[in-house]
Enzyme design. Structure first.
Site, PDB file in Angstrom:
ATOM      1  N   GLU A 322       0.798  -1.255  -0.082  1.00 25.30           N
ATOM      2  CA  GLU A 322      -0.087  -0.127  -0.010  1.00 25.30           C
ATOM      3  C   GLU A 322       0.909   1.122  -0.068  1.00 25.30           C
ATOM      4  O   GLU A 322       1.100   1.791   0.990  1.00 25.30           O
ATOM      5  CB  GLU A 322      -0.797   0.046   1.393  1.00 25.30           C
ATOM      6  CG  GLU A 322      -1.885   1.029   1.124  1.00 25.30           C
ATOM      7  CD  GLU A 322      -2.532   1.094   2.721  1.00 25.30           C
ATOM      8  OE1 GLU A 322      -2.157   0.455   3.711  1.00 25.30           O
ATOM      9  OE2 GLU A 322      -3.801   1.824   2.791  1.00 25.30           O
ATOM     10  N   HIS A 347      -4.861  -4.397  -0.694  1.00 22.36           N
ATOM     11  CA  HIS A 347      -4.404  -3.252  -1.418  1.00 22.36           C
ATOM     12  C   HIS A 347      -3.477  -3.840  -2.570  1.00 22.36           C
ATOM     13  O   HIS A 347      -3.860  -3.839  -3.582  1.00 22.36           O
ATOM     14  CB  HIS A 347      -3.737  -2.209  -0.751  1.00 22.36           C
ATOM     15  CG  HIS A 347      -4.724  -1.397   0.243  1.00 22.36           C
ATOM     16  ND1 HIS A 347      -5.606  -0.647  -0.120  1.00 22.36           N
ATOM     17  CD2 HIS A 347      -4.570  -1.569   1.737  1.00 22.36           C
ATOM     18  CE1 HIS A 347      -6.083  -0.125   1.009  1.00 22.36           C
ATOM     19  NE2 HIS A 347      -5.667  -0.850   2.106  1.00 22.36           N
TER      20      HIS A 347
HETATM   21  O1  LIG Z   1      -5.793   0.164   4.643  1.00 18.33           O
HETATM   22  C1  LIG Z   1      -5.222   0.137   5.678  1.00 18.33           C
HETATM   23  N1  LIG Z   1      -3.898  -0.125   5.745  1.00 18.33           N
HETATM   24  C2  LIG Z   1      -3.159  -0.173   6.727  1.00 18.33           C
HETATM   25  N2  LIG Z   1      -3.561   0.101   7.839  1.00 18.33           N
HETATM   26  C3  LIG Z   1      -4.902   0.285   7.840  1.00 18.33           C
HETATM   27  C4  LIG Z   1      -5.725   0.428   6.942  1.00 18.33           C
HETATM   28  N3  LIG Z   1      -6.913   0.826   7.269  1.00 18.33           N
HETATM   29  C5  LIG Z   1      -7.064   0.782   8.573  1.00 18.33           C
HETATM   30  N4  LIG Z   1      -5.792   0.514   9.163  1.00 18.33           N
HETATM   31  C6  LIG Z   1      -5.152   0.422  10.498  1.00 18.33           C
HETATM   32  O2  LIG Z   1      -6.045  -0.403  11.232  1.00 18.33           O
HETATM   33  C7  LIG Z   1      -6.137   0.003  12.555  1.00 18.33           C
HETATM   34  C8  LIG Z   1      -7.642   0.003  12.953  1.00 18.33           C
HETATM   35  O3  LIG Z   1      -8.055  -1.415  12.719  1.00 18.33           O
HETATM   36  C9  LIG Z   1      -5.844   1.372  12.566  1.00 18.33           C
HETATM   37  O4  LIG Z   1      -4.865   1.836  13.518  1.00 18.33           O
HETATM   38  C10 LIG Z   1      -5.243   1.658  10.929  1.00 18.33           C
HETATM   39  O5  LIG Z   1      -3.782   2.267  11.280  1.00 18.33           O
HETATM   40 ZN   LIG Z   2      -7.167  -1.648   5.217  1.00 17.72          ZN
END
Ligand SMILES: O=c1[nH]cnc2c1ncn2[C@@H]1O[C@H](CO)[C@@H](O)[C@H]1O
Ligand SMILES: [Zn+2]
Length: 475
Positions: A322, A347
């Site tokens: 990502e 991703h």
């Molecule tokens: O798409 C993403 N990529 C990486 N980390 C994510 C993404 N969406 C959320 N979080 C991570 O997941 C945690 C909560 O579940 C958050 O701390 C955020 O950093």
């Molecule tokens: Zn995610």
């Protein structure tokens, strides 16, 4: 002659697209003609006046216009199968999240740097916390605006508010910290989850796999619920939801600790994973690591631990690649995800830069979870037409569509993401076959077991036939 040869090449190319090999029934063919003609006319007006083409613009500016698109309305109706990339604290609409701040017993604290936290208390016991109702009474003028701004990434001018990926991520992480004490309150936790399922179902999504980061909840008596107790809370809500809506297939969980915080206590996290899987083997289906990959803690740091995780069972569903960076650790996480035999990759935004690895992903049948709006909002890509997954989908890489954290950017259900995928990231010529295959992928790349899969497919077929009839009658 030249024309025939060109058509032959176009046809060869088209054959690689996701869904191109699906056979359509006569009715489906009719629906396909309707959908492709609506798609073409919407694209054509954008082609003639790019200002009218929503999918080239920032999601914050177009999320309301999209609702008026007939293709969007069709996609809302379309049985999309399942949602396989979403995080537990970002499940509902933005409005629902905001309305939670009107709950009784809610207190807030604002740090000197302006960070907002929530907590429910039976009564006011500490000077650090002020009741929300009192804050509302005393700071009337711009308090609601301030509050809303803390719960959403949406801004008037996103490119100015978040000039870089770092700015977007820091605001994004801030929202997670803000909503933590709000959503972790057990009664809210249950309602929020129920509402998340309800919104998915209303969007014609009937099964979901949810990434959970911290399994924690609390109540007014000061009781704290952890790990398997939290999965237990989820299990009860799922049961209640399925009683209320028997056509809903269910929800399962992917344990997804934060790559940054897990470093020091990975063994503890492995134990948590072991315990929750032991308690709920049919609900806890796998492991992931989340958080901003460009900030480090690559998958390769965890290889020996991941071997232990594999012994516990379940599958691996890593976020990987990502990033906009090429040849850095975040990008090369993709190689680890493949080597560690991930079932799906979250991703895989950087994947098309590695054509050799793309072949390996196809060979192993690993699915890529594409979350286009997330990628735009977190500043990896501007115009959706330039999203790298367009290349992967044209090349037949197995793809499923996810919404990631829809609460925080005002998307609802999965339809917004499906819409930009269909309108901006596939050819003008791509129609119903693709949409059908996306829905089928979302089931076949899920972790549903044989019996559940049978039920899910049966339900999906009923919904699909109804949908085809609807398109033919309505348009
Ligand atoms: O798409 C993403 N990529 C990486 N980390 C994510 C993404 N969406 C959320 N979080 C991570 O997941 C945690 C909560 O579940 C958050 O701390 C955020 O950093
Ligand atoms: Zn995610």
């Amino acid at each position: 002659d030249y024309r025939t040869e060109k058509n032959r090449l176009i046809e060869l190319d088209r054959e690689r697209t996701i869904g191109s090999k699906l056979h359509l029934t006569e009715k489906e063919n009719r629906a396909n003609e309707i959908i492709t003609s609506l798609k073409t006319s919407e694209l054509q007006s954008g082609f003639e006046d790019p200002n009218k083409f929503p999918s080239s613009q920032h999601f914050f500016d177009i999320r309301k216009t999209i609702r008026t698109s007939r293709i969007f309305q069709i996609i809302q109706k379309l049985p999309k199968g399942s949602s396989l990339h979403i995080h537990s604290f970002a499940l509902t609409s933005q409005e629902y999240l905001y309305n939670l701040t009107f709950r009784e017993n809610l207190y807030a604290s604002i740090s000197s740097s302006g960070e907002l936290s929530f907590r429910f208390f039976p009564s006011n016991t500490s000077t650090n916390w002020s009741s929300l109702s009192q804050l509302r009474r005393t700071n009337r003028s711009n308090f609601e605006e301030f509050l809303k701004s803390k719960l959403t990434l949406v801004r008037e001018d996103p490119r100015k508010s978040y000039p870089t990926v770092e700015d977007a991520w820091s605001a994004f992480q801030g929202i997670f910290s803000t909503v933590d004490g709000l959503i972790s309150f057990k009664p809210v936790f249950e309602d929020f989850f129920y509402q998340g399922l309800k919104e998915l179902r209303e969007d014609n999504v009937k099964y979901v796999e949810i990434r959970c980061t911290g399994l924690y909840a609390y109540d007014l008596k000061g009781k704290v619920y952890r790990d398997e107790e939290v999965i237990g809370i989820y299990a009860k809500v799922i049961k209640r939801f399925r009683r209320d809506y028997p056509d809903f297939v269910g929800a399962k969980f992917i344990y997804a600790p934060h790559r940054k915080f897990v470093r020091a206590n990975i063994d503890e996290e492995i134990e948590v994973y072991r315990r929750i899987r032991k308690a709920y083997p049919e609900l806890v289906v796998g492991f992931d690591l989340v958080g901003q990959e460009d900030k480090g803690y690559p998958l390769s740091d965890f290889v020996t631990h991941i071997e232990k995780i594999r012994d516990i069972g379940g599958n691996l569903y890593f976020h990987a690649g990502e990033t906009d960076w090429f040849g850095f650790e975040s990008d090369e996480n993709l190689f680890d995800a493949v080597l560690l035999n991930a079932t799906r990759i979250g991703h895989a935004f950087a994947l098309p830069k590695h054509p050799g690895l793309v072949e390996e992903v196809k060979r192993r049948g690993i699915a890529v979870e594409v979350c286009p709006i997330s990628n735009q909002v977190l500043e990896l890509v501007g115009d959706f037409r330039n999203h790298p997954a367009a290349v992967m989908m044209a090349d037949g890489v197995p793809v499923v569509v996810g919404s990631d954290d829809p609460s925080f950017w005002g998307a609802e259900g999965l339809s917004h993401d499906w819409y930009v995928v269909f309108m901006a990231m596939t050819s003008r010529r791509t129609g119903l076959r693709f949409l059908k295959q996306l829905a089928l992928n979302s089931l076949s790349y899920s972790s549903l077991n044989g019996k559940e899969m049978g039920r899910a497919l049966e339900q999906w077929k009923v919904d699909w036939d109804e949908f085809i009839e609807f398109v033919i009658k309505r348009y």
